[in-house]
Design a protein around this motif. Structure first.
Motif, PDB file in Angstrom:
ATOM      1  N   TYR A 252     -43.979  27.109  22.395  1.00 31.49           N
ATOM      2  CA  TYR A 252     -43.417  27.055  23.733  1.00 31.49           C
ATOM      3  C   TYR A 252     -44.363  26.258  24.619  1.00 31.49           C
ATOM      4  O   TYR A 252     -45.493  26.661  24.843  1.00 31.49           O
ATOM      5  CB  TYR A 252     -43.262  28.478  24.278  1.00 31.49           C
ATOM      6  N   GLY A 253     -43.910  25.101  25.081  1.00 34.69           N
ATOM      7  CA  GLY A 253     -44.791  24.287  25.911  1.00 34.69           C
ATOM      8  C   GLY A 253     -44.098  23.030  26.379  1.00 34.69           C
ATOM      9  O   GLY A 253     -42.874  22.985  26.526  1.00 34.69           O
ATOM     10  N   VAL A 254     -44.885  22.006  26.598  1.00 38.84           N
ATOM     11  CA  VAL A 254     -44.393  20.737  27.122  1.00 38.84           C
ATOM     12  C   VAL A 254     -43.536  20.017  26.079  1.00 38.84           C
ATOM     13  O   VAL A 254     -43.762  20.130  24.877  1.00 38.84           O
ATOM     14  CB  VAL A 254     -45.606  19.871  27.532  1.00 38.84           C
ATOM     15  N   ASP A 255     -42.537  19.258  26.544  1.00 40.30           N
ATOM     16  CA  ASP A 255     -41.707  18.421  25.679  1.00 40.30           C
ATOM     17  C   ASP A 255     -42.477  17.118  25.400  1.00 40.30           C
ATOM     18  O   ASP A 255     -42.592  16.260  26.264  1.00 40.30           O
ATOM     19  CB  ASP A 255     -40.389  18.126  26.402  1.00 40.30           C
ATOM     20  N   TYR A 256     -43.010  17.001  24.179  1.00 45.56           N
ATOM     21  CA  TYR A 256     -43.889  15.867  23.871  1.00 45.56           C
ATOM     22  C   TYR A 256     -43.138  14.537  23.765  1.00 45.56           C
ATOM     23  O   TYR A 256     -43.713  13.474  23.960  1.00 45.56           O
ATOM     24  CB  TYR A 256     -44.694  16.155  22.597  1.00 45.56           C
ATOM     25  N   ILE A 257     -41.853  14.609  23.450  1.00 45.39           N
ATOM     26  CA  ILE A 257     -41.049  13.376  23.420  1.00 45.39           C
ATOM     27  C   ILE A 257     -40.990  12.800  24.838  1.00 45.39           C
ATOM     28  O   ILE A 257     -41.278  11.627  25.083  1.00 45.39           O
ATOM     29  CB  ILE A 257     -39.633  13.665  22.866  1.00 45.39           C
ATOM     30  N   ASN A 258     -40.641  13.668  25.783  1.00 42.29           N
ATOM     31  CA  ASN A 258     -40.548  13.260  27.178  1.00 42.29           C
ATOM     32  C   ASN A 258     -41.910  12.826  27.723  1.00 42.29           C
ATOM     33  O   ASN A 258     -42.008  11.875  28.504  1.00 42.29           O
ATOM     34  CB  ASN A 258     -39.986  14.420  27.997  1.00 42.29           C
ATOM     35  N   LEU A 259     -42.981  13.522  27.275  1.00 39.17           N
ATOM     36  CA  LEU A 259     -44.333  13.164  27.709  1.00 39.17           C
ATOM     37  C   LEU A 259     -44.652  11.716  27.298  1.00 39.17           C
ATOM     38  O   LEU A 259     -45.248  10.953  28.060  1.00 39.17           O
ATOM     39  CB  LEU A 259     -45.351  14.122  27.098  1.00 39.17           C
ATOM     40  N   GLY A 260     -44.241  11.335  26.089  1.00 38.89           N
ATOM     41  CA  GLY A 260     -44.458   9.965  25.610  1.00 38.89           C
ATOM     42  C   GLY A 260     -43.705   8.941  26.452  1.00 38.89           C
ATOM     43  O   GLY A 260     -44.253   7.901  26.831  1.00 38.89           O
ATOM     44  N   VAL A 261     -42.442   9.268  26.762  1.00 40.96           N
ATOM     45  CA  VAL A 261     -41.621   8.369  27.585  1.00 40.96           C
ATOM     46  C   VAL A 261     -42.266   8.178  28.960  1.00 40.96           C
ATOM     47  O   VAL A 261     -42.403   7.052  29.451  1.00 40.96           O
ATOM     48  CB  VAL A 261     -40.184   8.928  27.733  1.00 40.96           C
ATOM     49  N   GLU A 262     -42.681   9.280  29.585  1.00 38.45           N
ATOM     50  CA  GLU A 262     -43.278   9.195  30.920  1.00 38.45           C
ATOM     51  C   GLU A 262     -44.613   8.446  30.903  1.00 38.45           C
ATOM     52  O   GLU A 262     -44.967   7.754  31.861  1.00 38.45           O
ATOM     53  CB  GLU A 262     -43.462  10.593  31.523  1.00 38.45           C
TER      54      GLU A 262
END
Length: 273
Positions: free
Chosen positions: A250-260
């Protein structure tokens, strides 16, 4: 609806007007979360390049230092020798090494997946980083994970805190977990060993908590079966732990983190932010 006829591709080599930027990415270790970030930085940069219709071209070199500090320093030295326009550090140790290497030359550094950029001294504050460095944080809401753990087992009276003491990304979250458990009056034991045998010592507890710790994530594939057989749920600070067999990530969405992260790179190089 949009026309489905694709326009002819424009390649930088056909168009000398393209602004070309060299980017060096270094990943810290081969694990599910960090790999998700890197592949999504690359994908989003490709998308930005494509959407620019030949105005922008990114030359991206991606390396992995496999948690080896000597290799990391060499990769960064190569990026500097190669005259990159910007370097990307995935995970705290890479970001800190890049920060040290660019204090004089001021090459922009964008980090990803740094759990606590302020306490590690990478930036002055979340609002104003204060130097040639910025990025995206995967700060963990430790309380939320703990709340989940006790929602599933309100009788839990002994928790194992499993992490690698050498991982800066775990320090703050472990402190928060201890405070949470102290306030609740629940016992805990810390396990900081990284061998499978040492990790298995944690199996005499009611539940195991790990933050977004790259060492334990890498070990998860070899420990999850024994924890599952012992009926010990492993709660951790990223979905990739669960993808590797843990009970709950349970934590940050790493896919979205990469996009940002890629969007930040674009705003610095192309928009001059």
């Amino acid at each position: 609806s949009m026309s489905t006829i694709a326009s002819a591709p424009v390649f930088a080599s056909d168009n000398s007007d393209a602004q070309t930027f060299k980017i060096g990415i270094c990943n810290y270790v081969d694990d599910a979360s960090l790999n998700q970030i890197v592949s999504n930085i690359e994908k989003q940069l490709e998308k930005i390049e494509k959407d620019s219709d030949g105005a922008v071209s990114f030359e991206v070199t991606t390396e992995n230092c496999m948690a080896d500090a000597t290799v990391l320093d060499q990769i960064i030295a190569n990026f500097i020798a190669d005259d990159v326009d910007l370097m990307v550090g995935v995970a705290t140790p890479v970001a800190m090494a890049m920060q040290a290497a660019t204090e004089d030359n001021e090459i922009p550094v964008v980090f990803a997946a740094v759990s606590d950029p302020v306490s590690t001294g990478l930036v002055e504050s979340m609002e104003e980083p204060g130097a040639n460095i910025t990025g995206t944080s995967d700060y963990l809401d430790t309380t939320a994970v703990m709340d989940l753990l006790f929602a599933a087992d309100e009788e839990a009276d002994h928790i194992a805190l499993l992490y690698d003491q050498g991982q800066d990304s775990s320090t703050t979250a472990i402190e928060e977990a201890k405070k949470y458990l102290d306030d609740k009056g629940v016992d805990y034991t810390e396990y900081t060993g990284t061998t499978v045998d040492e990790v298995m010592l944690a199996a005499d507890s009611d539940a195991v908590f790990t933050p977004s710790d790259n060492t334990i994530m890498t070990a998860e594939l070899s420990i999850y079966e024994e924890l599952a057989e012992a009926g010990i749920p492993h709660y951790a600070g990223a979905d990739s732990f669960a993808l590797n067999g843990a009970f709950c990530g349970y934590g940050v969405d790493y896919i979205n983190l990469g996009v940002e992260t890629a969007n930040m790179i674009n705003s610095i190089l192309v928009d001059g932010e």
